[in-house]
Design a protein around this motif. Structure first.
Motif, PDB file in Angstrom:
ATOM      1  N   HIS A 129      -5.614   9.144 -23.929  1.00  0.00           N
ATOM      2  CA  HIS A 129      -4.766   9.871 -22.999  1.00  0.00           C
ATOM      3  C   HIS A 129      -5.275   9.732 -21.559  1.00  0.00           C
ATOM      4  N   LEU A 130      -6.583   9.879 -21.358  1.00  0.00           N
ATOM      5  CA  LEU A 130      -7.140   9.738 -20.018  1.00  0.00           C
ATOM      6  C   LEU A 130      -6.959   8.325 -19.491  1.00  0.00           C
ATOM      7  N   SER A 131      -7.145   7.357 -20.353  1.00  0.00           N
ATOM      8  CA  SER A 131      -6.978   5.972 -19.917  1.00  0.00           C
ATOM      9  C   SER A 131      -5.536   5.691 -19.523  1.00  0.00           C
ATOM     10  N   GLN A 132      -4.584   6.176 -20.320  1.00  0.00           N
ATOM     11  CA  GLN A 132      -3.174   5.959 -19.996  1.00  0.00           C
ATOM     12  C   GLN A 132      -2.810   6.653 -18.684  1.00  0.00           C
ATOM     13  N   ARG A 133      -3.288   7.882 -18.494  1.00  0.00           N
ATOM     14  CA  ARG A 133      -2.978   8.595 -17.262  1.00  0.00           C
ATOM     15  C   ARG A 133      -3.579   7.886 -16.058  1.00  0.00           C
ATOM     16  N   THR A 134      -4.816   7.407 -16.205  1.00  0.00           N
ATOM     17  CA  THR A 134      -5.465   6.723 -15.094  1.00  0.00           C
ATOM     18  C   THR A 134      -4.758   5.426 -14.764  1.00  0.00           C
ATOM     19  N   ASP A 135      -4.429   4.648 -15.798  1.00  0.00           N
ATOM     20  CA  ASP A 135      -3.736   3.377 -15.562  1.00  0.00           C
ATOM     21  C   ASP A 135      -2.380   3.599 -14.902  1.00  0.00           C
ATOM     22  N   MET A 136      -1.659   4.613 -15.351  1.00  0.00           N
ATOM     23  CA  MET A 136      -0.346   4.881 -14.773  1.00  0.00           C
ATOM     24  C   MET A 136      -0.477   5.284 -13.309  1.00  0.00           C
ATOM     25  N   LEU A 137      -1.420   6.192 -13.018  1.00  0.00           N
ATOM     26  CA  LEU A 137      -1.586   6.651 -11.649  1.00  0.00           C
ATOM     27  C   LEU A 137      -2.052   5.523 -10.742  1.00  0.00           C
ATOM     28  N   ALA A 138      -2.983   4.715 -11.233  1.00  0.00           N
ATOM     29  CA  ALA A 138      -3.457   3.591 -10.424  1.00  0.00           C
ATOM     30  C   ALA A 138      -2.354   2.571 -10.213  1.00  0.00           C
ATOM     31  N   GLY A 139      -1.552   2.325 -11.256  1.00  0.00           N
ATOM     32  CA  GLY A 139      -0.461   1.357 -11.104  1.00  0.00           C
ATOM     33  C   GLY A 139       0.595   1.828 -10.129  1.00  0.00           C
ATOM     34  N   VAL A 140       0.989   3.094 -10.235  1.00  0.00           N
ATOM     35  CA  VAL A 140       1.985   3.628  -9.305  1.00  0.00           C
ATOM     36  C   VAL A 140       1.459   3.588  -7.877  1.00  0.00           C
ATOM     37  N   SER A 141       0.213   3.985  -7.683  1.00  0.00           N
ATOM     38  CA  SER A 141      -0.359   3.993  -6.337  1.00  0.00           C
ATOM     39  C   SER A 141      -0.425   2.580  -5.766  1.00  0.00           C
ATOM     40  N   HIS A 142      -0.799   1.644  -6.600  1.00  0.00           N
ATOM     41  CA  HIS A 142      -0.881   0.261  -6.131  1.00  0.00           C
ATOM     42  C   HIS A 142       0.493  -0.285  -5.791  1.00  0.00           C
ATOM     43  N   ASP A 143       1.481   0.030  -6.623  1.00  0.00           N
ATOM     44  CA  ASP A 143       2.840  -0.468  -6.357  1.00  0.00           C
ATOM     45  C   ASP A 143       3.427   0.141  -5.095  1.00  0.00           C
ATOM     46  N   LEU A 144       3.049   1.382  -4.784  1.00  0.00           N
ATOM     47  CA  LEU A 144       3.587   2.015  -3.583  1.00  0.00           C
ATOM     48  C   LEU A 144       3.035   1.401  -2.308  1.00  0.00           C
ATOM     49  N   ARG A 145       1.871   0.792  -2.370  1.00  0.00           N
ATOM     50  CA  ARG A 145       1.274   0.240  -1.166  1.00  0.00           C
ATOM     51  C   ARG A 145       2.079  -0.947  -0.629  1.00  0.00           C
ATOM     52  N   THR A 146       2.693  -1.703  -1.528  1.00  0.00           N
ATOM     53  CA  THR A 146       3.454  -2.871  -1.071  1.00  0.00           C
ATOM     54  C   THR A 146       4.644  -2.478  -0.211  1.00  0.00           C
ATOM     55  N   PRO A 147       5.543  -1.592  -0.657  1.00  0.00           N
ATOM     56  CA  PRO A 147       6.653  -1.210   0.240  1.00  0.00           C
ATOM     57  C   PRO A 147       6.166  -0.473   1.481  1.00  0.00           C
ATOM     58  N   LEU A 148       5.077   0.270   1.386  1.00  0.00           N
ATOM     59  CA  LEU A 148       4.565   0.949   2.580  1.00  0.00           C
ATOM     60  C   LEU A 148       4.090  -0.058   3.613  1.00  0.00           C
ATOM     61  N   THR A 149       3.450  -1.115   3.157  1.00  0.00           N
ATOM     62  CA  THR A 149       3.008  -2.152   4.094  1.00  0.00           C
ATOM     63  C   THR A 149       4.204  -2.815   4.767  1.00  0.00           C
ATOM     64  N   ARG A 150       5.260  -3.094   4.004  1.00  0.00           N
ATOM     65  CA  ARG A 150       6.458  -3.686   4.599  1.00  0.00           C
ATOM     66  C   ARG A 150       7.095  -2.736   5.616  1.00  0.00           C
ATOM     67  N   MET A 151       7.129  -1.461   5.290  1.00  0.00           N
ATOM     68  CA  MET A 151       7.708  -0.486   6.208  1.00  0.00           C
ATOM     69  C   MET A 151       6.909  -0.416   7.508  1.00  0.00           C
ATOM     70  N   LYS A 152       5.575  -0.445   7.396  1.00  0.00           N
ATOM     71  CA  LYS A 152       4.758  -0.408   8.611  1.00  0.00           C
ATOM     72  C   LYS A 152       5.018  -1.639   9.470  1.00  0.00           C
ATOM     73  N   LEU A 153       5.133  -2.793   8.825  1.00  0.00           N
ATOM     74  CA  LEU A 153       5.400  -4.019   9.570  1.00  0.00           C
ATOM     75  C   LEU A 153       6.763  -3.965  10.261  1.00  0.00           C
ATOM     76  N   GLN A 154       7.768  -3.510   9.550  1.00  0.00           N
ATOM     77  CA  GLN A 154       9.099  -3.413  10.138  1.00  0.00           C
ATOM     78  C   GLN A 154       9.132  -2.410  11.288  1.00  0.00           C
ATOM     79  N   LEU A 155       8.444  -1.280  11.121  1.00  0.00           N
ATOM     80  CA  LEU A 155       8.410  -0.294  12.194  1.00  0.00           C
ATOM     81  C   LEU A 155       7.690  -0.830  13.426  1.00  0.00           C
ATOM     82  N   ALA A 156       6.649  -1.640  13.200  1.00  0.00           N
ATOM     83  CA  ALA A 156       5.926  -2.213  14.339  1.00  0.00           C
ATOM     84  C   ALA A 156       6.804  -3.186  15.114  1.00  0.00           C
ATOM     85  N   LEU A 157       7.742  -3.882  14.432  1.00  0.00           N
ATOM     86  CA  LEU A 157       8.618  -4.847  15.095  1.00  0.00           C
ATOM     87  C   LEU A 157       9.821  -4.196  15.754  1.00  0.00           C
TER      88      LEU A 157
END
Length: 446
Positions: free
Chosen positions: A233-261
């Protein structure tokens, strides 16, 4: 009454099982010895004593009351030949004046005294404590003392001693076997308890192998299943949280780039602040996930870790109120403890940075006792209201007044700290510091 008795009863399973097994044996032995053997011993000793007393009475009558008494030498020769009694007449002798001492605890003394009083009306004394293994009886006659000696076996039965020795010896052998058997039965339970305690402290002990009785095996198997489910259970929760957090960084990076332009405007700046806030949240998620990662347990010098954290944190810019900050560290010399070093360092670093963020003076103390290590992190900041001290440990909970959200995180710092401390089997809570600020009290079991 029963509560008073319980204070003296064993508390462990081994002691209680041994008591339940041995108590009936001991009680039966005592009852048997008192009721049967004592009655048997007294009966046999009484009959033997009566026999000796009767033989002595015969010698007295043969010497005193016959019209034509036999020659004394012939009488005494017949006594030693047929009755194994050594009889000697001491002319003119008198019995000692001191009173005969009879040991109340000696069956031989009591039975011989009773038998002599039934068979003889003359003054007499006896001695059953001779070193040569003889019993001596002195009878006062008119013109002297008749001294009679015989083996103590004539009046004392040793078979009871033999039976008791055999009974006690056999019982001791059975008790030894019972103790060894119970130790083998209790040992798997102790291993299971040790494994459960180590798992609760986040430590990896050698795997538990089900052993012992059926019930103990079932308990061990259930513990292993529970342990595996919790880890999964702990492993599944950790993997899910880490995966979601990692996936969110990609659109956030694109948003920062677009806002800078897109140039500069009030709306753009507001969106950029929202994106930065989301980045801090994602970083908090990743920190929380890293706290759940499976890190190896190592022997860590907690005092050295605190010294390093204090040195690094004091020199780090950007925290505090712009005034001079100070960190005082005081700890016992021996603070070695098996820990996950990375997780514990992140936990303590969060707490120290939080104290520096809201106070100017921070005091860190660590003391060790027989069962645990107590760590206190005190600051002189505004503190946290007592009614909210438990709520701040909830994920994403942020104070509006006691802590400034502009200088804080996303509300996961104390959540991560409690999670790390509890994963090591410890506990963390908040108190009022002596300086008036907040004290974070941590207790880690050794």
């Amino acid at each position: 009454m029963f509560r008073w008795i319980k204070q003296f009863l064993p508390r462990g399973l081994f002691g209680r099982s041994l008591m339940l097994m041995l108590t009936p044996i001991v009680v039966v032995q005592i009852v048997t010895a008192i009721v049967f053997y004592q009655a048997h011993w007294e009966t046999v000793s009484r009959r033997l004593a009566l026999g000796l007393a009767g033989e002595i009475a015969f010698l007295v009558e043969a010497r005193q009351y016959r019209d034509e008494p036999l020659n004394e030498a012939e009488i005494y020769d017949m006594a030693i030949r047929n009755m194994h009694i050594e009889a000697v007449f001491l002319p003119g002798a008198r019995l000692p004046q001191e009173r005969q001492e009879i040991r109340f605890y000696s069956i031989l003394d009591n039975m011989l005294a009773l038998a002599l009083s039934e068979r003889l009306s003359l003054p007499r004394q006896f001695d059953t404590r001779r070193d040569d293994g003889l019993v001596e009886v002195l009878v006062q006659l008119e013109n002297g003392v008749l001294r009679v000696r015989t083996q103590d076996k004539r009046v004392f039965s040793t078979t009871t001693y033999v039976v008791i020795l055999w009974m006690v010896g056999t019982s001791l052998i059975l008790m030894t076997i019972a103790v060894l058997f119970l130790r083998n039965q209790v040992r798997p339970l102790r291993r299971l308890a040790s494994a459960a305690e180590a798992f609760g402290k986040g430590r990896e002990d050698p795997p538990v192998h089900p052993a012992g009785s059926t019930e103990v095996r079932q308990a061990a198997a259930a513990f292993l299943d529970m342990q595996e489910r919790i880890r999964r259970h702990l492993s599944q929760r950790t993997d899910m949280l880490a995966g979601v957090s990692h996936d969110l960084r990609t659109p956030l990076t694109r948003m920062k780039l677009q806002l800078a332009l897109m140039g500069d405007s009030e709306d753009i700046e507001a969106l950029q602040r929202d994106v930065e806030e989301m980045e801090r949240m994602v970083s908090g998620y990743l920190d929380f996930a890293r706290g759940e990662e499976g890190e190896r347990i190592e022997e860590v010098d907690l005092g050295r870790m605190l010294d390093d954290l204090a040195r690094i944190s004091a020199g780090r810019p950007g925290a505090g109120h712009g005034t001079a900050r100070s960190i005082a560290v005081s700890h016992d010399p021996d603070l070695l403890l098996p820990l996950r070093p990375g997780a514990m360092r992140r936990c303590l670093e969060n707490l120290v940075q939080n104290a520096l963020r809201h106070g100017n003076r921070v005091a860190i103390t660590a003391r060790r006792d027989d069962t645990a290590i107590d760590i206190n992190i005190d600051d002189d900041g505004p503190g946290i209201p007592e009614a909210q001290r438990e709520a701040v440990f909830r994920p994403f909970f942020r104070l509006d007044r006691a802590r400034n959200p502009d200088t804080g995180g996303v509300g996961l710092g104390l959540t991560i700290a409690r999670d790390v401390v509890r994963s090591h089997g410890g506990e963390i809570h908040l108190e009022t510091a002596p300086q008036g600020g907040l004290r974070v009290a941590i207790r880690l079991p050794v």
